[in-house]
Write an enzyme that holds these catalytic residues in place. Structure first.
Site, PDB file in Angstrom:
ATOM      1  N   LYS A  69       0.854  -1.198   0.000  1.00  0.00           N
ATOM      2  CA  LYS A  69       0.000   0.000   0.000  1.00  0.00           C
ATOM      3  C   LYS A  69       0.887   1.244   0.000  1.00  0.00           C
ATOM      4  CE  LYS A  69      -3.656   1.993   2.963  1.00  0.00           C
ATOM      5  NZ  LYS A  69      -4.422   1.781   4.207  1.00  0.00           N
ATOM      6  N   SER A 144      -9.315   1.797   3.616  1.00  0.00           N
ATOM      7  CA  SER A 144      -8.527   2.530   2.665  1.00  0.00           C
ATOM      8  C   SER A 144      -7.569   1.653   1.847  1.00  0.00           C
ATOM      9  CB  SER A 144      -7.708   3.599   3.393  1.00  0.00           C
ATOM     10  OG  SER A 144      -6.853   2.990   4.345  1.00  0.00           O
ATOM     11  N   SER A 168      -9.206  -0.662   7.768  1.00  0.00           N
ATOM     12  CA  SER A 168      -8.739  -0.532   6.384  1.00  0.00           C
ATOM     13  C   SER A 168      -8.120  -1.768   5.762  1.00  0.00           C
ATOM     14  CB  SER A 168      -7.744   0.612   6.284  1.00  0.00           C
ATOM     15  OG  SER A 168      -8.448   1.802   6.157  1.00  0.00           O
TER      16      SER A 168
END
Ligand code: GLN
Length: 468
Positions: A69, A144, A168
């Site tokens: 990420k 996210s 997330s």
């Protein structure tokens, strides 16, 4: 894990594995998963690691291809936290968790899109545009770490490393039909993780199966001189989990299962899972959790306060973007921040600053801290009666892109089941729990006790159903 067998039996070459992922990434570019793909490096690494496999000196992750990420530092590689404010920024060091994967011969294939500074539940808050859910491209993948979940769902890499501040890792895993693990707070070093809300932030893996999540946790977890908050408790051998027929006492929040906001198909699939657990001989205990309604306000007040402080460092001087049209120093700060941050991040910085302001500090920040403590005490009391607490991962399956963009309250509700673990610092995992009639994945969440990840992972292993 299966992919490793063929590598070690020498029926597959690692370079071919990497090539296949690179082709998949190219083929599914429309999903908007990777912000940058490290193609040549990944291929070069594949040759080096293949050599080690042939010599029998390969690390524990040899053959595993991992995406990260865009909030994790990887030396000499771009890091933007899905934001324009970090335009052109390159990391000068590697996050401890990522370095440990590399040391065990994992291959890092690229960095993945996400909500700006990990603030969001749909991946729509990225400066690089939304990521699409592979099960239905008109829907969000969650957030996210949305792109990190889609990368596994669409087979663009073996596993992803995301971050979970309020869900997330687990919420997008639930929306995409993959496994997402958030360890206990401080189990994995946060060194090299772009901070959102430091007392909540956790790094966690997204994988196809529980076994891979366990192995990645084992490698990333543990003491680190660069993070003084990391736990000194020795790391268990999570990868040695095995199937067992141990019987547990399992709690669930009855009110939550009967709440109006829960989609009927999610409710039915959760109910079915509960029945399966009873049939397996576990004892299911309904729990009452009246303070559940304070979870989201507590979470959002504290995370916004922490975010406003953490994000003060992006001032146009030290990192990334600097405005070209400022007449004074003050204007330079204001314009750089004004141009660099997106709408959601600005909103949270302003609310967080308000929460921490002298006149309102006690009314909001101190109060939320007290409520956090009460929720922690109440949760600990539940765990005197039960081994785990289960729930759906999310109240609904993945929603349509744009459906909640103008309704922050509805967007926040997507996190209702996941934030609990972060507010209290406990480990939690989301595993797939079937699909709706429209083929949308639904997740099942397990909440465990502090630093008892091994027990939780073993339970998850016992009840996971794999079909990939
Ligand atoms: N959706 C939550 C938020 O916006 C959780 C995000 C996260 O875990 N990073 O804060």
């Amino acid at each position: 894990m299966e992919f490793r067998k063929s590598l070690f039996e020498k029926t597959t070459l690692l370079v071919d594995v990497v090539k296949e992922f690179l082709q998949n990434i190219e083929k599914h570019k429309d999903l908007n998963v990777f912000l940058e793909v490290y193609s040549q490096e990944a291929l070069d690494q594949a040759v080096i690691i293949q050599e080690k496999i042939n010599l029998g000196s390969a690390g524990k992750l040899a053959g595993m291809v991992i995406g990260i990420k865009d909030v994790l530092a990887y030396k000499n590689h771009g890091l933007q936290s899905g934001s324009n404010i970090l335009e052109g920024f390159k990391s000068q060091f590697t996050a401890t968790a990522i370095q440990r994967l590399i040391d065990e011969d994992a291959i890092i294939i690229g960095r993945q899109n996400c909500d700006e500074f990990a603030m969001g539940s749909s991946n729509e808050n990225s400066a690089f545009g939304p990521t699409l859910n592979f099960a239905d491209k008109t829907r969000v993948p969650g957030g996210s770490s949305g792109a990190s979940a889609v990368a596994v769902q669409a087979n663009l890499c073996h596993a992803s490393i995301g971050s979970d501040t309020g869900g997330s890792v687990r919420q997008p895993a639930g929306f995409c039909g993959v496994v997402g693990l958030k360890p206990s707070y401080s189990r994995i070093s946060r060194w090299g993780l772009a901070a959102y809300a430091s007392s909540f932030d956790c790094i966690g893996p997204i994988t196809h199966c529980v076994e891979d999540a366990a192995l990645l946790l084992e490698i990333m977890a543990g003491n680190d001189d660069y993070d003084s908050t990391v736990s000194q408790i020795p790391v268990d051998s999570y990868s040695e989990i095995s199937k067992s027929d141990k019987k547990y006492t399992i709690g669930y929040f009855e009110d939550a299962l009967n709440s109006e906001g829960l989609a009927s198909e999610v409710k039915d699939l959760t109910q079915k899972k509960i029945e399966e657990l009873i049939a397996l001989g576990h004892t299911l205990v309904p729990l009452s959790f009246p303070r559940m309604k304070y979870l989201l306000p507590t979470y959002y007040i504290l995370t916004m306060a922490e975010a406003s402080s953490n994000l003060a460092r992006y001032d146009g001087i030290r990192y990334g973007l600097r405005t070209k049209n400022a007449g004074s120093l003050e204007e330079l700060y204001k314009k750089s921040r004004g141009e660099g941050f997106g709408k959601e991040v600005k909103k949270r910085i302003m609310l967080g600053t308000f929460i921490l302001s002298a006149d309102y500090y006690d009314a909001y920040y101190t109060k939320a801290q007290r409520v956090r403590r009460l929720i922690q005490e109440e949760t600990n009391a539940f765990f005197k009666q039960v081994d785990f607490i289960i729930s759906p991962t999310t109240p609904t399956p993945a929603f349509k892109i744009g459906a909640k963009s103008d309704n922050p309250m509805e967007m926040f509700l997507a996190d209702i089941f996941t934030v609990h673990a972060n507010v209290v610092g406990l480990p939690s995992i989301s595993i797939p729990n079937g699909e709706t009639v429209d083929g949308l994945p639904v997740g099942f969440q397990i909440l465990g006790t502090e630093f008892e990840e091994k027990k939780m992972l073993e339970f998850a292993l016992n009840i996971q159903k794999i079909d990939f």
